[in-house]
Scaffold this active site. Sequence first.
Site, PDB file in Angstrom:
ATOM      1  N   LYS A  22       0.853  -1.239   0.044  1.00 39.14           N
ATOM      2  CA  LYS A  22       0.005  -0.007   0.022  1.00 39.14           C
ATOM      3  C   LYS A  22       0.775   1.266  -0.002  1.00 39.14           C
ATOM      4  O   LYS A  22       0.742   2.219  -0.545  1.00 39.14           O
ATOM      5  CB  LYS A  22      -0.807  -0.139   1.386  1.00 39.14           C
ATOM      6  CG  LYS A  22      -1.425   1.388   1.717  1.00 39.14           C
ATOM      7  CD  LYS A  22      -2.420   1.356   2.636  1.00 39.14           C
ATOM      8  CE  LYS A  22      -1.752   1.553   4.053  1.00 39.14           C
ATOM      9  NZ  LYS A  22      -1.539   2.971   4.381  1.00 39.14           N
ATOM     10  N   ASN A  23       1.983   1.209   0.844  1.00 36.62           N
ATOM     11  CA  ASN A  23       2.783   2.536   1.173  1.00 36.62           C
ATOM     12  C   ASN A  23       4.010   2.668  -0.119  1.00 36.62           C
ATOM     13  O   ASN A  23       4.303   3.865  -0.085  1.00 36.62           O
ATOM     14  CB  ASN A  23       3.342   2.483   2.380  1.00 36.62           C
ATOM     15  CG  ASN A  23       2.224   2.555   3.469  1.00 36.62           C
ATOM     16  OD1 ASN A  23       1.110   2.887   3.150  1.00 36.62           O
ATOM     17  ND2 ASN A  23       2.408   2.459   4.743  1.00 36.62           N
ATOM     18  N   CYS A 116      -5.367  12.263  12.611  1.00 35.99           N
ATOM     19  CA  CYS A 116      -5.971  11.046  12.434  1.00 35.99           C
ATOM     20  C   CYS A 116      -5.922  10.375  14.016  1.00 35.99           C
ATOM     21  O   CYS A 116      -5.265  11.105  14.710  1.00 35.99           O
ATOM     22  CB  CYS A 116      -5.311  10.015  11.343  1.00 35.99           C
ATOM     23  SG  CYS A 116      -3.732   9.719  11.857  1.00 35.99           S
ATOM     24  N   ARG A 121      -0.154  14.810  12.761  1.00 39.66           N
ATOM     25  CA  ARG A 121       0.060  14.474  11.385  1.00 39.66           C
ATOM     26  C   ARG A 121       0.381  15.697  10.814  1.00 39.66           C
ATOM     27  O   ARG A 121      -0.115  15.820   9.592  1.00 39.66           O
ATOM     28  CB  ARG A 121      -0.681  13.323  10.685  1.00 39.66           C
ATOM     29  CG  ARG A 121      -1.200  12.155  11.257  1.00 39.66           C
ATOM     30  CD  ARG A 121       0.053  11.041  11.405  1.00 39.66           C
ATOM     31  NE  ARG A 121       0.388  10.450  10.486  1.00 39.66           N
ATOM     32  CZ  ARG A 121      -0.267   9.524   9.649  1.00 39.66           C
ATOM     33  NH1 ARG A 121      -1.347   9.021  10.261  1.00 39.66           N
ATOM     34  NH2 ARG A 121       0.104   9.084   8.522  1.00 39.66           N
ATOM     35  N   ASP A 304       4.731   0.800  12.178  1.00 42.25           N
ATOM     36  CA  ASP A 304       3.352   0.201  11.554  1.00 42.25           C
ATOM     37  C   ASP A 304       3.307  -1.084  11.996  1.00 42.25           C
ATOM     38  O   ASP A 304       2.276  -1.936  11.994  1.00 42.25           O
ATOM     39  CB  ASP A 304       3.414   0.071  10.032  1.00 42.25           C
ATOM     40  CG  ASP A 304       3.281   1.508   9.617  1.00 42.25           C
ATOM     41  OD1 ASP A 304       3.360   1.894   8.297  1.00 42.25           O
ATOM     42  OD2 ASP A 304       2.993   2.521  10.390  1.00 42.25           O
ATOM     43  N   ARG A 396      -8.745  -0.941   4.678  1.00 39.83           N
ATOM     44  CA  ARG A 396      -7.683   0.300   4.114  1.00 39.83           C
ATOM     45  C   ARG A 396      -6.387  -0.282   3.788  1.00 39.83           C
ATOM     46  O   ARG A 396      -5.616   0.028   2.918  1.00 39.83           O
ATOM     47  CB  ARG A 396      -7.725   1.537   4.830  1.00 39.83           C
ATOM     48  CG  ARG A 396      -8.924   2.259   5.269  1.00 39.83           C
ATOM     49  CD  ARG A 396      -8.748   3.477   5.670  1.00 39.83           C
ATOM     50  NE  ARG A 396      -7.600   4.104   5.194  1.00 39.83           N
ATOM     51  CZ  ARG A 396      -6.991   5.115   6.036  1.00 39.83           C
ATOM     52  NH1 ARG A 396      -7.281   5.595   7.098  1.00 39.83           N
ATOM     53  NH2 ARG A 396      -5.860   5.714   5.288  1.00 39.83           N
TER      54      ARG A 396
HETATM   55  C1  EPZ Z   1       4.040   7.340   6.475  1.00 43.20           C
HETATM   56  O1  EPZ Z   1       3.148   7.984   6.818  1.00 43.20           O
HETATM   57  C2  EPZ Z   1       3.126   5.871   6.398  1.00 43.20           C
HETATM   58  N1  EPZ Z   1       2.055   6.185   5.118  1.00 43.20           N
HETATM   59  C3  EPZ Z   1       2.546   5.499   7.483  1.00 43.20           C
HETATM   60  O2  EPZ Z   1       1.864   4.430   7.495  1.00 43.20           O
HETATM   61  C4  EPZ Z   1       3.817   5.285   8.567  1.00 43.20           C
HETATM   62  O3  EPZ Z   1       3.491   4.967   9.972  1.00 43.20           O
HETATM   63  C5  EPZ Z   1       4.665   6.594   8.558  1.00 43.20           C
HETATM   64  O4  EPZ Z   1       5.230   6.943   7.315  1.00 43.20           O
HETATM   65  C6  EPZ Z   1       6.096   6.251   9.235  1.00 43.20           C
HETATM   66  O5  EPZ Z   1       6.838   5.166   8.925  1.00 43.20           O
HETATM   67  C7  EPZ Z   1       2.199   6.137   3.952  1.00 43.20           C
HETATM   68  O6  EPZ Z   1       3.362   5.907   3.562  1.00 43.20           O
HETATM   69  C8  EPZ Z   1       1.217   6.330   2.897  1.00 43.20           C
HETATM   70  P1  EPZ Z   1       5.896  10.636   8.521  1.00 43.20           P
HETATM   71  P2  EPZ Z   1       3.792   9.652   6.863  1.00 43.20           P
HETATM   72  O7  EPZ Z   1       5.723  11.910   7.831  1.00 43.20           O
HETATM   73  O8  EPZ Z   1       4.472   9.883   5.760  1.00 43.20           O
HETATM   74  C9  EPZ Z   1       6.220  13.818  11.817  1.00 43.20           C
HETATM   75  C10 EPZ Z   1       0.141   2.893   7.862  1.00 43.20           C
HETATM   76  O9  EPZ Z   1      -0.442   2.346   8.607  1.00 43.20           O
HETATM   77  N2  EPZ Z   1       6.103  14.764  10.895  1.00 43.20           N
HETATM   78  O10 EPZ Z   1       6.781   9.596   8.056  1.00 43.20           O
HETATM   79  O11 EPZ Z   1       2.613  10.678   7.208  1.00 43.20           O
HETATM   80  C11 EPZ Z   1       4.787  13.106  11.907  1.00 43.20           C
HETATM   81  O12 EPZ Z   1       4.043  13.888  12.892  1.00 43.20           O
HETATM   82  C12 EPZ Z   1       0.450   4.442   7.739  1.00 43.20           C
HETATM   83  O13 EPZ Z   1       0.170   2.574   6.546  1.00 43.20           O
HETATM   84  C13 EPZ Z   1       6.153  16.521  10.975  1.00 43.20           C
HETATM   85  O14 EPZ Z   1       6.205  16.640  12.206  1.00 43.20           O
HETATM   86  O15 EPZ Z   1       4.520   9.650   8.190  1.00 43.20           O
HETATM   87  C14 EPZ Z   1       5.234  11.878  12.628  1.00 43.20           C
HETATM   88  O16 EPZ Z   1       5.513  12.094  14.102  1.00 43.20           O
HETATM   89  C15 EPZ Z   1       0.213   4.893   9.202  1.00 43.20           C
HETATM   90  N3  EPZ Z   1       6.029  17.142  10.177  1.00 43.20           N
HETATM   91  C16 EPZ Z   1       6.563  11.784  12.100  1.00 43.20           C
HETATM   92  O17 EPZ Z   1       7.079  13.003  11.640  1.00 43.20           O
HETATM   93  C17 EPZ Z   1       5.996  16.787   8.710  1.00 43.20           C
HETATM   94  O18 EPZ Z   1       5.861  17.578   7.834  1.00 43.20           O
HETATM   95  C18 EPZ Z   1       6.805  10.462  11.029  1.00 43.20           C
HETATM   96  O19 EPZ Z   1       5.788  10.814   9.893  1.00 43.20           O
HETATM   97  C19 EPZ Z   1       5.819  15.363   8.525  1.00 43.20           C
HETATM   98  C20 EPZ Z   1       6.053  14.492   9.637  1.00 43.20           C
END
Ligand code: EPZ
Length: 419
Positions: A22-23, A116, A121, A304, A396
Amino acid sequence: MDKIVIEGGRPLRGKIKVSGSKNAALPILAATLLTKGKSEIRNLPGLADVHTMGKLLKDLGLKIQLWGSKMKVHANGYQRHIAAYELVKTMRASVLVLGPLVARLGKAKVSLPGGCAIGARPIQLHLKGLEAMGAKIKVEHGYVEAEAKRLHGATIHFDTVTVTGTENLMMAATLAEGTTVLENAAREPEITDLANFLNAMGAKVRGAGTSTITIEGVEQLQGGTYSVMPDRIEAGTFLIAACLPGSQVLLQGIPYEYVEALSLKLQDCGAKVEVKKDGIQLSAPKKLKPVDISTAPYPGFATDLQAQFMALMTVAEGTSVIRENIFENRFMHVGELIRMGAEIQLEGNSAVIRGVKALSGAPIMATDLRASASLVIAGLAAQGITEINRVYHIDRGYEKIEKKFRKLGARVKRVKVRY
Ligand code: EPZ
């Protein structure tokens, strides 16, 4: 809304083919916005989120044909640059159209994804990067608007490792004027999969999979054909479930490196992990030992898989500690596990799990995608019947999860709930 009904306590035995990731699929589908040409994406998982991304591309004016695990996308001269709230609110990953739209059309208006269940996020790192590349950013009325005649290359350092932030800016940089360097970039295999697709379209991306990615901008990209990598989180979920008493499961089509951090922890729990020619075989331990984990960006232990691992630790013979370092609220599964008899104490971003002899089946509620998977594992481990409501969360991210577990001998069925 459907529910999943599980009669627990049975061993899992047999083979499972891992579906497409998915990702990896979501950013790769978003990348088709970068070209006027035709693309064909294969090995797509049959998931709600993939259909949502298809709807979003269609809404933007692209021609979409989805059949089975293949999607044909014809981005012929689409002009629409707005990703509406109605679609974005159902899938946060819609934010991945932001970078491609600004790069291809010079403008984008994307509804802010909002928070969420697992956290706020924010996407400020995505926006900061686009600004560094020359985009004018405006955030108002729940939308982010980005405009740029043509993006230019920049060196961007991420304060926090962000997966979709890295993906958004990598895609935007493929059509920028000059070279972009992403520092402290995410190293997840899905980033490398996206880079492989972008390069198949004629982009010049180097260093994906390391923390420094260099992208040399080109004038235009053509359509590409690409087969998405296997889903390492689905694979990890099944490996964890295969640690339940008396189980032995062969996961076909997943390279060991994608689940190495997890496999090492499951071996510490006493499981036997063997790399076979067509996948990975896990045999459950006689005695499930408690093991501590601390989530981290790849190649660390995947956030995850945290909820799923916790479900397993609730029936380990001893106490374990789980530290969640990526998201601020990713313990929504704890309350439901406690309802099944688990002994868990939360202290900030840590959970202390005292293993119990057995969980007892109960009616429980899914709250988010990976928490739902955790509850399925708990239901498989529990004595008696577990009913998991709101399984739309699980649809999902897992393709036909009850069918796959049934194939391994579990007593799992999906029941339509008419309200
Ligand atoms: C991706 O989400 C994945 N989703 C998530 O999988 C996964 O949990 C996550 O990466 C971490 O590995 C997809 O790839 C579609 P991040 P993403 O930006 O990119 C903070 C699932 O279950 N952050 O790496 O949204 C954020 O709040 C989903 O398949 C900021 O602060 O995660 C978090 O604490 C859930 N500012 C950390 O970084 C930003 O601008 C990591 O988030 C961006 C992120």
